[in-house]
Design an enzyme around this catalytic site. Structure first.
Site, short mmCIF file in Angstrom:
data_model
loop_
_atom_site.label_atom_id
_atom_site.label_comp_id
_atom_site.label_asym_id
_atom_site.label_seq_id
_atom_site.Cartn_x
_atom_site.Cartn_y
_atom_site.Cartn_z
N ARG A 213 0.81 -1.22 0.00
CA ARG A 213 0.00 0.00 0.00
C ARG A 213 0.85 1.27 0.00
O ARG A 213 0.41 2.32 0.50
CB ARG A 213 -0.99 0.02 1.18
CG ARG A 213 -2.07 -1.03 1.07
CD ARG A 213 -3.14 -0.83 2.14
NE ARG A 213 -4.09 -1.93 2.12
CZ ARG A 213 -4.75 -2.37 3.19
NH1 ARG A 213 -4.58 -1.81 4.36
NH2 ARG A 213 -5.61 -3.37 3.09
N ARG B 144 -2.94 6.56 0.26
CA ARG B 144 -3.35 7.73 1.03
C ARG B 144 -2.29 8.33 1.94
O ARG B 144 -2.49 9.40 2.49
CB ARG B 144 -4.60 7.38 1.84
CG ARG B 144 -5.84 7.25 0.98
CD ARG B 144 -7.05 6.85 1.79
NE ARG B 144 -6.99 5.46 2.20
CZ ARG B 144 -7.88 4.89 3.01
NH1 ARG B 144 -8.89 5.60 3.49
NH2 ARG B 144 -7.77 3.62 3.34
N ARG C 117 -6.74 11.90 -6.15
CA ARG C 117 -7.97 11.19 -5.82
C ARG C 117 -9.15 12.16 -5.65
O ARG C 117 -10.29 11.84 -6.02
CB ARG C 117 -7.73 10.39 -4.54
CG ARG C 117 -8.88 9.60 -4.02
CD ARG C 117 -9.07 8.30 -4.76
NE ARG C 117 -9.86 7.41 -3.94
CZ ARG C 117 -11.17 7.54 -3.72
NH1 ARG C 117 -11.84 8.53 -4.26
NH2 ARG C 117 -11.82 6.68 -2.96
N ASP D 213 -6.51 -3.33 -7.62
CA ASP D 213 -7.28 -3.90 -6.52
C ASP D 213 -7.46 -5.39 -6.79
O ASP D 213 -7.58 -5.80 -7.95
CB ASP D 213 -8.65 -3.22 -6.41
CG ASP D 213 -9.35 -3.55 -5.10
OD1 ASP D 213 -10.13 -4.53 -5.09
OD2 ASP D 213 -9.12 -2.87 -4.11
N TYR E 27 -15.07 -12.67 -0.52
CA TYR E 27 -15.82 -11.47 -0.89
C TYR E 27 -17.02 -11.81 -1.78
O TYR E 27 -18.10 -11.22 -1.65
CB TYR E 27 -14.91 -10.49 -1.63
CG TYR E 27 -14.02 -9.68 -0.74
CD1 TYR E 27 -14.56 -8.69 0.09
CD2 TYR E 27 -12.64 -9.87 -0.72
CE1 TYR E 27 -13.74 -7.92 0.90
CE2 TYR E 27 -11.82 -9.11 0.09
CZ TYR E 27 -12.37 -8.13 0.90
OH TYR E 27 -11.56 -7.38 1.71
#
Length: 341
Positions: free
Chosen positions: A25, A29, A38, A75, A152
Site C-alpha cells: 500500500r 493515502r 484522488r 485492486d 468477498y
C-alpha cells in the site's frame, strides 16, 4: 536494463549488497500527491480503471519515498469484476457486491475472461508504468488468492468473520471448489498477462487466510495458491503473502513460490527454519510507524536483525495505514537502506 535491481535479485534468492525495501500500500493515502489526485475523481474505481492515472499513482512512491520496487496500483477485486460479478467501492465502508454467489447456477454465469478484454486497463497501466519507470526499479504485479476472492464473492462485503463464505466450505465443499477452480484459472491467465505487460515479480495476496482453520486452509486455499505458483514460477519470481496463516509456512515452502511474506505476528527466525532457502519478506508492525523517529529507527533495526541468515526483502507485516506520517515511512526506508548488519 534495471538501474536498481536489488529487489529483483533478492526475490530470486540472490545475494544483495543491502536489504531491498518497499511497502504494501505504498501507492495510496499516505502521500499528499495521491490524495490530491484522488480528490479530482469520482471514486476509487475511476482511478483503478484509468491506466494513465493508475500508472501515475504507482510511480508516486518511487519519487516520494525512494523505495526499491513499484507495485501496480490496482485492486484484488478486479478479478471477480471481470468474471461478471461487479463490485462497488463505497466510501468509508469498503467493497460491496450487490449480487453474491449462492448456487452452482451463479458460478455457471461467471466467465473466465480473456485478460486483455476483461482486465485490459490493468495491463495497459502496467505497460505505461514500465515505460515511465525506464528501468529505475522493478515492477510488481499482483492478484488476490482464490480463497480471499471467494470470501468477498460469497459474503458480499468485508467482514470480521466471513461466516457465509466459511459456512459454504462446510455445507457445500464441492460448490466452493467449483468456484475456486474458476477463480484460479482466471488468476493464472491474468498474472501471465501481467508478466507479458511488464511485471517482473508477482505477489499473491491471501488477505483473509487467517479466518480459516488449518485443515480448511490446506484444502480450500493452499492447494490453489500452489497451482498458481506452479504456473507462474517459470516466468517470474512469485511471492505469497497469507495474512494470519502462520501454520501454512511449511506448505508454502513446498510450492514453487520464491518469496514468503510474513505478517507482524510471525517470528522471522522460526519461519527461516521452516522455509528453507526461500526469500522472506516483511514484517514490521505497521503501527510501529506511529512512533517517534527514533522509535521507528530502533524498531526497524530490530526487525532487520531478526531476518539475519538468509535473503530478505524489508516490508511491513501488512499494508501501511493511511494516517501514517510519510516522514516516518522515510525513516523506515532510510534505516533499511543504511543497515549493514
Amino acid at each position: 536494463m534495471l538501474k536498481n535491481d536489488l529487489f529483483l535479485r533478492a526475490a530470486r534468492g540472490e545475494a544483495t549488497e543491502r536489504t531491498p525495501v518497499w511497502l504494501m500500500r505504498q501507492a495510496g493515502r499516505i502521500l499528499p500527491e495521491y490524495r490530491a489526485l484522488r480528490a479530482r475523481l469520482s471514486g476509487f474505481k475511476e482511478l483503478v480503471e484509468t491506466p494513465e492515472l493508475a500508472a501515475e499513482v504507482t510511480i508516486q512512491p518511487i519519487d516520494a519515498l525512494d523505495v526499491d520496487a513499484a507495485i501496480i496500483f490496482s485492486d484484488i477485486l478486479v478479478v471477480p469484476d471481470a468474471m461478471g460479478l461487479r463490485y462497488e467501492m463505497v466510501e468509508a465502508r469498503g467493497p460491496l457486491f450487490p449480487e453474491t454467489i449462492k448456487s452452482a447456477a451463479d458460478i455457471d454465469k461467471l466467465r473466465i475472461p480473456d485478460p486483455e478484454e476483461g482486465l485490459g486497463y490493468v495491463l495497459e497501466a502496467l505497460r505505461i508504468t514500465k515505460k515511465a519507470l525506464n528501468g529505475r526499479v522493478p515492477l510488481i504485479g499482483f492478484a488476490g488468492a482464490p480463497w480471499t476472492l471467494l470470501a468477498y464473492m460469497v459474503e458480499g462485503h468485508g467482514s470480521k468473520t466471513f461466516s457465509k463464505a466459511r459456512g459454504m466450505l462446510y455445507r457445500e465443499p464441492a460448490l466452493a471448489h467449483q468456484l475456486l477452480a474458476k477463480i484460479t484459472a482466471t488468476t493464472i491467465a491474468y498474472l501471465k498477462a501481467q508478466v507479458a505487460a511488464g511485471a517482473q515479480v508477482v505477489q499473491i495476496f491471501d488477505s483473509w487466510a487467517g479466518t480459516l482453520p488449518p485443515a480448511h486452509y490446506t484444502e480450500f486455499s493452499a492447494r490453489y495458491i500452489a497451482e498458481i505458483t506452479e504456473a507462474l514460477a517459470p516466468l517470474v519470481p512469485v511471492t505469497v503473502f497469507a495474512k494470519g496463516a502462520w501454520w501454512a509456512v511449511p506448505e508454502f515452502a513446498a510450492t514453487a513460490c520464491r518469496t514468503i511474506g510474513l505478517d507482524w505476528n510471525q517470528d522471522p527466525a522460526q519461519v527461516r527454519q521452516q522455509a528453507g532457502n526461500k526469500t522472506l519478506q516483511g514484517n514490521l508492525d505497521p503501527c510501529a510507524l506511529y512512533g517517534t523517529r527514533e522509535q521507528v529507527k530502533a524498531a526497524t533495526e530490530t526487525m532487520l536483525r531478526q531476518f539475519a541468515g538468509g535473503p530478505h526483502i524489508a516490508n511491513l507485516g501488512h499494508g501501511v495505514y493511511p494516517d501514517t506520517d510519510p516522514d516516518n515511512v522515510r525513516v523506515f526506508v532510510d534505516t533499511v537502506k543504511g543497515w549493514r548488519g
